[in-house]
Write an enzyme that holds these catalytic residues in place. Sequence first.
Site: not given
Ligand code: TYM
Length: 340
Positions: A120, A202, A205
């Site tokens: 980031k 990966k 979005k």
């Molecule tokens: P975020 O919003 O980036 O993504 C949400 C979830 O989607 C999964 N993910 C993917 N899985 C497979 N392939 C991909 N290309 C892909 N892109 C995203 C992410 O691994 C995630 O599970 N930090 C976290 C949000 C968060 C969180 C938490 C998650 C905040 N607090 C507590 C679990 C527990 C995040 O940015 O996810």
Amino acid sequence: MQTQPTVEHKPVIFSGIQPSGMLTLGNYIGALRNFKLLEDDYDCVYCVVDLHTLTVRQEAAQLRRRCLEIAAIYMAVGLDPDKSLIFCQSHVSAHAELSWILSKYTYLGELQRMTQYKDKCAKHADNINAGLLTYPVLMAADILLYQTHLVPIGADQKQHLEITRDIAQRFNALYGDVFTIPDAYIGKVGSRVMSLQEPARKMSKSDPEETYVGILDKPEDIRRKLKRAVTDSDGDIRFDPENKPGVSNLLSILSVLTGDSMDKLVNELSGKGYGELKTRTAECVIEALAPIQAEYARIMADKATLQAILDRNAERASVRANRTLDKVKHKVGLAPHGKA
Ligand code: TYM
């Protein structure tokens, strides 16, 4: 005296998704789909983590709208807000409070080592704010507040789960068993859905449109994006993520969505060419997303009901979160509250 088993006696799941854009097929396959598969066997807490999203500059009206949209997506994949807790992180102040306390039990060095922090910083060089660094501490607070056993996530969040465990263990070593130590739940296939244009990265979005399938994409867009997906030039359909990342990515998507094993798919498709692989994947994705899109439209047509569900669930979540927060405040020696 015998007590009746209640929902709260099931092991607890917590997970969250950032409202930083409309969700992708990666979010669906890596996370959301598993949220639904696990819903019956766990006491689930699913959060729209809007505070995390502030680490990158957002347009306020858009962020407000996206919080509702992501909550609607949770319900559109079939999560039941009477069974699972579905709410916005910023509605439950315990998340920010515990994060502040836990940051005193987290070392700068371990935060600076986080891959996502480094990525980031490189991507947002004009706004390397302190929140980018402390991001995993808020994530630890999210998880630990609910005495979580299991955290369904994609592979990219594994490191954040590890630091959550380290923080919890460190705190417990000082103050006794305050936190449950959570485990990650990472699907065997599909935990890292890759970009359609750069299959070594990966799917995300925050990348350009053509690199991902959006959960709400129209069938013609899904067909176009998959048709243009980058593969390779040897024409051979086999699962080999290292040497054939594009083809392997499509096979993984197909395998997760059909439930077919990789061997079965490779046998069926071998000799058929990439065109057939892409068409089959596209049709399969369209079929998987169609019911979610229809349900999403229905939920978003009544925003008042959606808002009421989120308000009610935030209240329920606050009660649970404050149980842990009060315990933590007491342990670290914060002044007792008149009501305590
Ligand atoms: P975020 O919003 O980036 O993504 C949400 C979830 O989607 C999964 N993910 C993917 N899985 C497979 N392939 C991909 N290309 C892909 N892109 C995203 C992410 O691994 C995630 O599970 N930090 C976290 C949000 C968060 C969180 C938490 C998650 C905040 N607090 C507590 C679990 C527990 C995040 O940015 O996810």
